[in-house]
Scaffold this active site. Structure first.
Site, PDB file in Angstrom:
ATOM      1  N   GLY A 186      75.630 -22.661   0.012  1.00  0.00           N
ATOM      2  CA  GLY A 186      74.253 -22.980   0.344  1.00  0.00           C
ATOM      3  C   GLY A 186      74.106 -23.388   1.793  1.00  0.00           C
ATOM      4  N   ASP A 215      74.722 -21.948  12.126  1.00  0.00           N
ATOM      5  CA  ASP A 215      75.176 -23.317  11.892  1.00  0.00           C
ATOM      6  C   ASP A 215      74.925 -24.205  13.097  1.00  0.00           C
ATOM      7  OD1 ASP A 215      76.333 -22.471   9.376  1.00  0.00           O
ATOM      8  OD2 ASP A 215      77.916 -21.539  10.577  1.00  0.00           O
ATOM      9  N   GLU A 231      89.280 -37.222   4.393  1.00  0.00           N
ATOM     10  CA  GLU A 231      89.316 -36.621   5.722  1.00  0.00           C
ATOM     11  C   GLU A 231      88.662 -35.251   5.786  1.00  0.00           C
ATOM     12  OE1 GLU A 231      92.470 -39.690   5.495  1.00  0.00           O
ATOM     13  OE2 GLU A 231      91.894 -38.005   4.191  1.00  0.00           O
ATOM     14  N   GLY A 283      81.956 -23.659  11.342  1.00  0.00           N
ATOM     15  CA  GLY A 283      80.658 -23.303  10.778  1.00  0.00           C
ATOM     16  C   GLY A 283      80.720 -22.259   9.679  1.00  0.00           C
ATOM     17  N   GLY A 315      79.942 -32.766  17.316  1.00  0.00           N
ATOM     18  CA  GLY A 315      81.195 -33.497  17.257  1.00  0.00           C
ATOM     19  C   GLY A 315      81.021 -35.000  17.221  1.00  0.00           C
ATOM     20  N   GLU A 374      83.124 -49.799 -22.724  1.00  0.00           N
ATOM     21  CA  GLU A 374      83.677 -50.803 -23.632  1.00  0.00           C
ATOM     22  C   GLU A 374      85.067 -51.258 -23.201  1.00  0.00           C
ATOM     23  OE1 GLU A 374      81.740 -52.223 -25.470  1.00  0.00           O
ATOM     24  OE2 GLU A 374      80.131 -50.769 -25.732  1.00  0.00           O
ATOM     25  N   GLY A 404      84.695 -38.952  19.906  1.00  0.00           N
ATOM     26  CA  GLY A 404      86.040 -38.438  19.714  1.00  0.00           C
ATOM     27  C   GLY A 404      86.275 -37.123  20.432  1.00  0.00           C
ATOM     28  N   ASP A 423      87.649 -34.726  15.464  1.00  0.00           N
ATOM     29  CA  ASP A 423      87.279 -33.885  14.328  1.00  0.00           C
ATOM     30  C   ASP A 423      87.412 -32.404  14.653  1.00  0.00           C
ATOM     31  OD1 ASP A 423      86.332 -36.239  12.885  1.00  0.00           O
ATOM     32  OD2 ASP A 423      84.624 -36.198  14.251  1.00  0.00           O
ATOM     33  N   GLY A 481      96.737 -40.983   2.057  1.00  0.00           N
ATOM     34  CA  GLY A 481      97.064 -39.600   2.338  1.00  0.00           C
ATOM     35  C   GLY A 481      95.931 -38.912   3.069  1.00  0.00           C
TER      36      GLY A 481
END
Length: 617
Positions: free
Chosen positions: A449, A487, A442, A482, A491, A283, A494, A478, A401
């Site tokens: 999980g 895992d 970032e 893991g 990448g 509203e 980059g 980046d 930021g």
């Protein structure tokens, strides 16, 4: 948001209706038969139908004071029907009100003003059965002759809309559908919009304050308390239901009123995570100048009234259709904690984006949040165990930021994308976390999980934590971690740093000059293109070399393995051909394949020692 309504400078509170309607009054296709009222048609659902018509017929009747008529008709399941109620003859009923009831007398659908003050609706019969069409005036004093018709209708398939198209409909298209134009408060000189909450209970005041915070988080608006007689927005709870209306002058909103009744709070709660809060956000959106996400008001059916296939709560708090009602929405049902992606684009088109607000600087969303408003309180409650989030959805808009989403306490299998306009599933929900256009997050810290997290074009830091996780950095330089479990870290583009940490992990550098660290466990490390550094750490590791200038920093002879792309040497290449390209140095073996393709293996200084450790593939 069924039963919510909006009106602007009109006498009746819910005066808007479906802009696609073109038939009203006595116009329309020929009728199959005319049935006239004899005596007075029944005004309660009788044991047996009192007045019966067929699809394609018209019914001509008359209403006296305090009168309404019920007309029975048999409809087929799944078929759409257009029903019109208009004034007729020399003493026409001036203002009609049309409802559809089932055989038990339960209200299924209604319409007030669709064509002027006349009523029209599209009804899709849920079952093959007898239904009752109720003809009445808008109030009990209405009298006059009326014409009721029903015929089969074809519902057009709604189009899929872009985010900009959804936003444009909220700011302009909705109003234009009704012959009006877009509107907003004039904030050119000041972004301050004043409000008065003196007409609300303590619970209502708190909901209104939280809801205003939700809009301040995304738009260049500063809500401040003002005197009741001159406040820009006055809040009340004196009438049942929820609605907003405005006074306008040449597209400028001069003042607005928002009413969310006490009945609404009693039915839907008073928390920031309930439907009453979402109603206040909705509203206030009207009070600021936004329409609905489709050409409907008061009530709507997705099958009939949706102008856009993606009209749902997932896109806009101004939508009437939740994620289950919109059968094309892949998200699960969830009430809204924030404004959504289309709302954010729309409100920023009117007022500009928030600047120096709640999300300026480095923001943490989730555990340990830096937010101090209602959303910060929500996150604190979530991770203190006081609330679940599977049935709640939110869109993150962030000014700037280096920002972090931290959901390490989440035991569900998260599926996350940090891409702008992306949809993620977290905290047990399905498609319940969205990233607003232009927002760059970032960092992401996943939970307990088996999570899947995809970064964006920024330099991301992604943590998988516990579980068998899949992390993809996307563009940018980046850092991927893991954690426990088996895992898979990629990448992509980059200069990336990949750390498997504990467990048997699969690390793939992709494009760029990457640093891969397996740490504990039997890991697989593939640098991909570029000049990469590969460290397996403890455990029996497998290093994969395909191209570039790679360095294996800690090869353990007789423990680790290396696979090499045989095409680098030539067809039918074998160990002898590979050995011919190798030279031993003090603490390493260097394989020079020519050009920029060089593999350095540190930890061994005899070429022969590698014969049983290398596989050409």
């Amino acid at each position: 948001m069924c039963t919510m309504c909006f009106a602007a400078v009109i006498e009746k509170r819910c005066g808007f209706s479906d802009p696609r309607v073109t038939i009203g009054g006595t116009d329309g296709p020929p009728v199959a038969a005319t049935v006239r009222e004899i005596g007075d048609a029944p005004d309660i659902v009788p044991p047996a139908p009192g007045v019966v018509i067929e699809v394609g017929d018209e019914f001509l009747g008359r209403l006296s004071i305090d009168d309404f008529d019920l007309v029975a008709v048999t409809l087929e399941a799944g078929q759409a029907y257009q029903i019109d109620l208009s004034g007729y003859g020399t003493t026409p009923l001036a203002d009609t009100f049309l409802t559809v009831l089932d055989e038990g007398g339960n209200l299924l659908q209604f319409n007030d003003d669709a064509v002027g003050l006349y009523s029209q609706l599209i009804f899709v019969a849920p079952t093959t059965d007898t239904y009752y069409l109720s003809a009445s005036g808008f109030d009990a004093s209405q009298t006059g002759d009326y014409r009721l018709t029903i015929r089969e209708a074809v519902i057009p398939t709604p189009a899929a809309a872009s985010l900009d198209e959804l936003a444009a409909f909220l700011t302009d298209g909705y109003w234009q559908s009704f012959g009006s134009s877009g509107r907003a408060f004039d904030t050119a000189a000041s972004n301050i919009i004043t409000y008065d909450l003196s007409g609300l209970t303590a619970a209502g005041r708190q909901l209104a304050l939280w809801a205003m915070e939700a809009w301040e988080m995304v738009a260049d608006i500063d809500f401040r308390v003002g005197p009741r007689l001159s406040a820009d927005i006055v809040f009340d709870d004196t009438e049942p239901g929820a609605f907003a209306n405005s006074t306008l002058s040449r597209g400028n909103i001069l003042s607005a009123r928002v009413n969310v009744g006490l009945d609404w709070l009693a039915a839907y709660g008073t928390g920031y995570d309930g439907y009453s809060f979402q109603t206040y956000v909705h509203e206030i959106g009207h009070a600021l100048g936004l329409g609905h996400q489709g050409g409907y008001n008061v009530s709507a059916s997705y099958e009939v009234d949706a102008d856009f296939v993606n009209d749902s709560w997932s896109a806009s708090v101004m939508s009437y259709f939740n994620q289950d009602v919109n059968t094309n929405d892949p998200s699960g049902y969830a009430s809204l904690l924030t404004t959504m992606a289309a709302d954010i684009v729309a409100i920023q088109n009117l007022y500009g984006a928030a600047a120096g607000g709640a999300t300026a600087g480095n923001t943490v969303w989730g555990e340990g949040t830096t937010l101090t408003n209602f959303l910060g309180q929500f996150f604190a409650d979530i991770f203190a165990g006081g609330r679940e989030m599977a049935d709640l959805a939110l869109t993150l808009f962030d000014e700037g930021g280096r920002d972090t989403i931290r959901l390490t306490g989440d035991a569900s299998d998260q599926v996350v994308t940090l891409l702008s306009e992306g949809r993620s599933s977290v905290m047990g929900g399905a498609g319940n976390l969205f990233i607003a256009r232009g927002t760059v997050i970032e960092n992401f810290e996943a939970g307990r999980g088996d999570d899947s997290v995809t970064g964006n074009g920024a330099g991301n830091a992604l943590w998988g934590n516990t579980g068998d996780d899949t992390l993809s950095g996307g563009g940018g330089n980046d850092r991927l971690y893991g954690g426990d479990g088996q895992d898979r870290l990629t990448g992509d583009a980059g200069r990336d740093r990949l750390s498997g940490l504990a467990g048997a992990d699969d690390l793939r550098g992709g494009l760029g000059n990457d640093i891969l660290s397996g740490a504990g466990g039997a890991d697989r490390l593939d640098g991909g293109a570029g000049s990469d550094r590969l460290g397996g750490g403890a455990g029996a590791d497998v290093f994969v070399y395909t191209a570039g200038r790679d360095v294996i920093t800690d090869f353990a002879d007789g423990v680790d393995r290396i696979t090499i792309e045989a095409d680098l040497i030539g067809p039918g290449a074998d160990w002898a051909d590979l050995r011919a390209l190798a030279r031993a140095e003090a603490d390493r073996i260097v394989f020079d394949f020519g050009g920029a393709d060089v593999l350095v293996v540190i930890g061994v200084n005899r070429v022969a020692a590698l014969q049983g450790d290398i596989l050409l593939v």
